[in-house]
Design an enzyme around this catalytic site. Structure first.
Site, PDB file in Angstrom:
ATOM      1  N   ASN A  38      -0.483 -39.063 -18.761  1.00  0.00           N
ATOM      2  CA  ASN A  38      -1.457 -38.093 -18.284  1.00  0.00           C
ATOM      3  C   ASN A  38      -2.709 -38.830 -17.851  1.00  0.00           C
ATOM      4  OD1 ASN A  38       0.084 -35.747 -18.753  1.00  0.00           O
ATOM      5  ND2 ASN A  38      -0.374 -35.895 -20.919  1.00  0.00           N
ATOM      6  N   ARG A  55      -5.836 -38.061 -17.233  1.00  0.00           N
ATOM      7  CA  ARG A  55      -7.035 -37.230 -17.385  1.00  0.00           C
ATOM      8  C   ARG A  55      -7.421 -37.198 -18.853  1.00  0.00           C
ATOM      9  NH1 ARG A  55      -4.257 -33.384 -20.135  1.00  0.00           N
ATOM     10  NH2 ARG A  55      -2.158 -33.000 -19.362  1.00  0.00           N
TER      11      ARG A  55
END
Ligand code: ADP
Length: 453
Positions: A295, A297
């Site tokens: 991921n 983020r």
């Protein structure tokens, strides 16, 4: 920060608790904030507290938080020269990251190229294999066109297998196949669904792990070649692939084992020139880590890592985006104590039916080791248009037992009226003997829920 700042005003392209979290970090670093909000979110706490607030459209996310042109226009109108995407919405949209930078603004996150590489699970796995990060055994690339070749791959990997869409996300676009005779149909169905949902029918397959735990490694990388790993989180308590409760560090896994995989993640980041915060997600079974995805983020569960490391991950994201070098070194990072996060949702605690409405009473807990990240205040209306997360209660303790005891006390202190919440679910989970022993697998919560009914 010096006066050679790349940006002084940050547009927060998000809503809810993470918008407030980002706003706080900006403030602490002396940065101004622009809140953008949909018509449904006009009465949000971070909107009131922003230096500038701008309505960007109606409640429907597609016409507000997911509208790249509207966000870029809002930045231009308000003089913001950086955009923090938070999580969800456009945070992992490589085209948006590119568009922000093409407009001469700073995207507070990795490059579009990194997001694109990790957004395609086949290229992500390829990059990780090349960087010596262990992956789930599988097809090592897209499935071959001829079904007999697909069968050969599956036989080699070993049944059960899981057929997955390379463009998939959010727990969609995958199918478990127990027996060879079901493979052909499963591939056809999944490809069709993947085409419909993600516009990309490309599939790959992996061995289906039976009772893994979900363990993830947080990384932080600057643009000067430093990549750090900040310990691990255990996010095994999930329902329908949605995390419910997370903890750091994962109980019962030797620190040396985590250090080994952490160092590999940091090395992989240096290799691919990753920048900013990110998370490597692994399935962990029988002492073995297997990468499933990255991921690119900040994540909902980042606070538990902040609690055990003392590092402010969002502030570091901002500093990295300013071009600063990380001031902490790997050897400075000590993993101290234990932290657990309960995600509070406005929903029935056992049927999970969403419960939008106005919160008429909102009494928060306190005391040592308790942190509450929430945008909710008494009188706040939970909207039906977005996810039902209304806050996160994070308990920290010198030991896991202390973190659990503090959290149980904190949840018992909470008084919420006007909407249903899942506080009772968290209370029951924290009291569950298997949870208390630690180390349950990713199917535990669903089994536990099924047995209650
Ligand atoms: P998404 O991007 O949709 O979240 P992931 O690849 O992260 O997809 O997988 C989501 C979840 O599906 C995992 O957390 C796990 O529960 C399950 N899963 C994925 N791959 C496997 C596998 N090889 N074996 C067992 N479970 C898996």
């Amino acid at each position: 920060m010096s006066d050679t700042l790349r940006f002084k005003r940050v547009l927060i392209a998000n809503r809810g608790e993470i918008a407030l979290r980002i706003q706080r970090a900006c403030r602490q670093l002396g940065l101004e904030t622009v809140a953008v909000y949909s018509e449904a979110d006009a009465d949000s706490r971070h909107v009131h507290e922003a230096d500038v607030a701008l309505c960007i459209g109606p409640a429907a996310a597609a016409r507000s938080y997911l509208d790249p042109d509207g966000l870029l226009l809002a930045a231009r109108m308000t003089g913001a020269t950086a955009i923090h995407p938070g999580y969800g919405f456009l945070s992992e949209n490589a085209d948006f990251a590119d568009a922000v930078e093409a407009a001469g603004l700073t995207f507070i996150g990795p490059t579009g190229a990194s997001i694109r590489m990790m957004g395609d699970k086949i290229t992500a796995k390829q990059a990780m294999r090349d960087a010596n990060v262990p992956c789930v055994p599988g097809s090592d690339g897209p499935l071959p066109a001829a079904m007999e070749d697909v069968h050969a791959v599956a036989r080699q990997v070993g049944f059960p297998v899981i057929v997955k869409a390379s463009g998939g996300g959010g727990g969609r676009g995958m199918r478990v196949v127990e027996r060879a005779e079901d493979l052909t149909q499963a591939v056809a169905l999944t490809a069709k669904e993947a085409q419909q949902a993600f516009g990309n029918p490309t599939l790959y397959l992996e061995r289906f792990m039976q009772k893994p735990r979900h363990i993830e490694i947080q990384v932080l990388c600057d643009t000067h070649g430093t990549a750090l790993w900040l310990g691990a989180r255990d996010c095994s308590l999930q329902r329908r692939h949605q995390k419910v409760l997370e903890e750091a560090s994962p109980p019962g896994i030797a620190p040396e084992t985590i250090a080994e995989i952490g160092a590999r993640c940091a090395q992989a980041c240096r290799r691919i020139g990753y920048r900013g915060a990110g998370t490597f997600e692994f399935l962990y079974e029988d002492g073995v880590f297997a990468f499933i995805e990255m991921n690119t983020r900040v994540q909902v569960e980042h606070p538990i890592t902040e609690e055990i490391t003392g590092v402010d991950i969002v502030a570091e994201q901002l500093r990295i985006a300013q071009g600063e070098a990380l001031r902490i070194r790997q050897e400075d990072i000590r993993l101290r104590g234990h932290a657990i996060e309960c995600r509070l949702n406005a929903e029935d605690p056992f049927t999970f039916v969403p419960s939008p409405g106005t919160i008429t009473r909102w009494d928060l807990p306190g005391g040592p080791g308790i942190r509450v990240d929430t945008h909710v205040v008494s009188g706040y209306t939970v909207q039906p248009y977005y996810d039902s997360l209304i806050g996160k209660v994070i308990g920290y303790g010198a030991s896991r037992a202390e973190a659990i005891a503090r959290l149980r006390t904190a949840l018992a202190e909470m008084r919420v009226e006007g909407v249903a919440t899942n506080i009772a679910l968290h209370q029951d989970l924290l009291a569950d003997p298997h949870f208390q022993r630690g180390g349950v697998d990713i199917h535990y919560l669903e089994r536990w829920l099924a047995e209650r009914t």
